[in-house]
Design an enzyme around this catalytic site. Structure first.
Site, PDB file in Angstrom:
ATOM      1  CE  LYS A 270     -36.515  19.248  -6.861  1.00 41.32           C
ATOM      2  NZ  LYS A 270     -36.486  19.671  -5.338  1.00 41.32           N
ATOM      3  NE  ARG A 344     -28.609  24.015   1.084  1.00 41.73           N
ATOM      4  CZ  ARG A 344     -29.293  23.514   2.111  1.00 41.73           C
ATOM      5  NH1 ARG A 344     -28.652  22.503   3.159  1.00 41.73           N
ATOM      6  NH2 ARG A 344     -30.428  22.939   2.030  1.00 41.73           N
TER       7      ARG A 344
END
Length: 496
Positions: A270, A344
């Site tokens: 990130k 996920r």
């Protein structure tokens, strides 16, 4: 801070209600009469209109035995509900929490859709929530920065019914605070092992807690979950918290939470700016933990299991790489194209485990899953996806009642095909910037067994809110979103 119900209260500050147009309700009118009209005169001088959250702060009015009178608006009377009362009380507490005042008296009135008893219990709930602070690591607070408020008295005729309701609500507040504390903890303090140990403490209130370590997860085939964790020196944990308050043998409600205790993005790193907020990427797990605490404390007559997957996503020498293919507990394979789409991956194994182990009547997962849901819905609503109409309606109603709204987004085969890949059973991202939240939900849906009612709540925009935020019931950071919604859903739909 102590909450007391009284028939007549005295203290430093009193708060009363006014509706749209600056109309005082009964308690305020009584104060205005005692002050020979000085309250209304001061309201007019302050251009007070009674809008929701508007405050007229009146100092030392003659004829009133309070140093300050707070007239706080609840908006239009026909639209004001229990949440409006909570925010009214919250505004009052926020106003005086560090003011030097030690006691606040709340004088709630009935509204067209809120009885006097309900108004009293909602006032207590709002006061409790508004008083929350996370000062654990603040060692140099000045005296004027520290809370001075030690007691809130809720003054009303016949307070017994309101007090009984408020005592039950206190358990829910404890659950919200537990979730807020977890999201607020720094990542060097809260990591998979320490988070799991905090959940073990729920055994003291009657829950059964089982903690799986990596070896056990490996035997179960949880390659997706373990793949996310492999770059960190902090080993993963999967924790199941069970509350057996319902009929013996009845299927439980399964709540599953994403618990990435810190998310760097892994190899798909990130940007540095704002990365500190990724300590909150376990907001789904915190919501499940808080809900389990709430239902256990209030001894809910339901069987509920909370499953949380706990990992730290780091770019270490052994970190998962873009292009890796991992196996899952379900037997399906995943091509990992982006290591920052990690939530996920851990939910794939946690969701399957919850179904395989507990055969639940319904499955709900919560996750700070996608930035895309913030683009779509901001910080006002969580994104909801569901394969069952009744469950979707029930979640919507519970969220509306508790001030934790959701907005339903679609699922369909057209979106599902975006995660097909020739290299494995699926890939973990679409590969192009479209329908990000929906693609995440479609991915999780592939791990929901046929016939299982399921909902996915993407709470990335609601689990925390950085910067100034005007909700008086919430601090500027961790909201505890999801605890009240889940508790109300279970109370309304699944208790014996």
């Amino acid at each position: 801070m102590e909450i007391r119900f009284v028939t007549a209260g005295g203290g430093d500050v009193v708060a009363v209600m006014a509706t749209d147009g600056g109309e005082l309700l009964a308690a305020g009118k009584a104060l205005d009469t005692a002050s020979s009209g000085r309250i209304v005169k001061a309201m007019k001088a302050a251009n007070f209109k009674g809008g929701a959250g508007q405050v007229a702060d009146i100092l030392a009015p003659d004829g009133v035995d309070f140093a300050r009178v707070l007239v706080i608006g609840v908006g239009k009377s026909d639209a004001a509900d229990g949440m409006a009362v909570e925010r009214w009380a919250g505004h009052a507490v926020k106003r005086v929490l560090t003011s030097g005042a030690e006691k606040l008296v709340l004088q709630p009135d009935a509204l067209p859709s809120v009885s006097k008893a309900e108004a009293g219990s909602h006032a207590a709930m709002g006061a409790r929530l508004a008083a929350y602070r996370f000062d654990t690591y603040r060692t140099k607070l000045k005296p004027e920065q520290k809370p001075s408020l030690t007691a809130v008295e809720i003054s009303m005729d016949g307070p017994a019914a309101a007090k009984a309701r408020a005592e039950k609500d206190a358990a829910v507040v404890e659950g919200v605070f537990f979730a807020r504390d977890l999201v607020s903890e720094p990542p060097n303090v809260l990591y998979p092992e320490s988070f799991a140990e905090r959940l073990r403490d729920l055994e003291t209130i009657g829950c059964d807690v089982e903690i799986l370590e990596p070896a056990a997860m490996e035997r179960l085939g949880m390659g997706a979950l373990l793949g996310v964790a492999q770059g960190s020196s902090r080993p993963a944990r999967l924790v199941a918290v069970k509350w057996n308050g319902g009929s013996k043998g009845s299927k439980p409600v399964a709540l599953v939470g994403k618990g990435v205790t810190f998310d760097t993005g892994g190899i798909s790193l990130k940007p540095g700016a704002g990365m500190d907020e990724m300590k909150g990427d376990m907001g789904g797990a915190a919501a499940v933990a808080g809900a389990m605490k709430a239902i256990a404390l209030r001894k809910a007559k339901a069987n509920v299991v909370g499953v949380v997957a706990l990992v730290e996503n780091m770019p270490g020498a052994n970190a998962q790489r873009p292009g890796d293919i991992v196996n899952t507990m379900s037997g399906q394979t995943i091509e990992v194209l982006n290591t920052d789409a990690e939530g996920r991956l851990i939910l794939a194994d946690a969701v399957w485990y919850a179904q395989d182990k507990y055969d639940p009547s319904v499955l709900i997962d919560l996750a700070t899953l996608t930035g895309a849901v913030i683009v779509a819905l901001g910080h006002e609503n969580a994104g909801m996806f569901a394969n069952d109409e009744d469950l979707a309606h029930a979640i919507t109603a519970a969220g509306q009642a508790e001030g934790e709204p959701v907005w339903r987004l679609p699922l369909s085969a057209a979106y599902d095909k975006l995660i097909d890949t020739p290299n494995a059973d699926m890939k973990n991202i679409a590969g192009k910037p479209v329908a990000g939240s929906i693609v995440g939900a479609q991915f999780i849906k592939r791990f929901v067994k046929d016939g299982t009612p399921w909902a996915h709540l993407d709470i990335a925009g609601t689990a925390w809110k950085s910067g100034p935020y005007e909700d008086p019931l919430s601090p500027a950071w961790a909201t505890g979103y999801g605890v009240r919604l889940l508790n109300r859903l279970i109370q309304n739909r699944y208790e014996d």
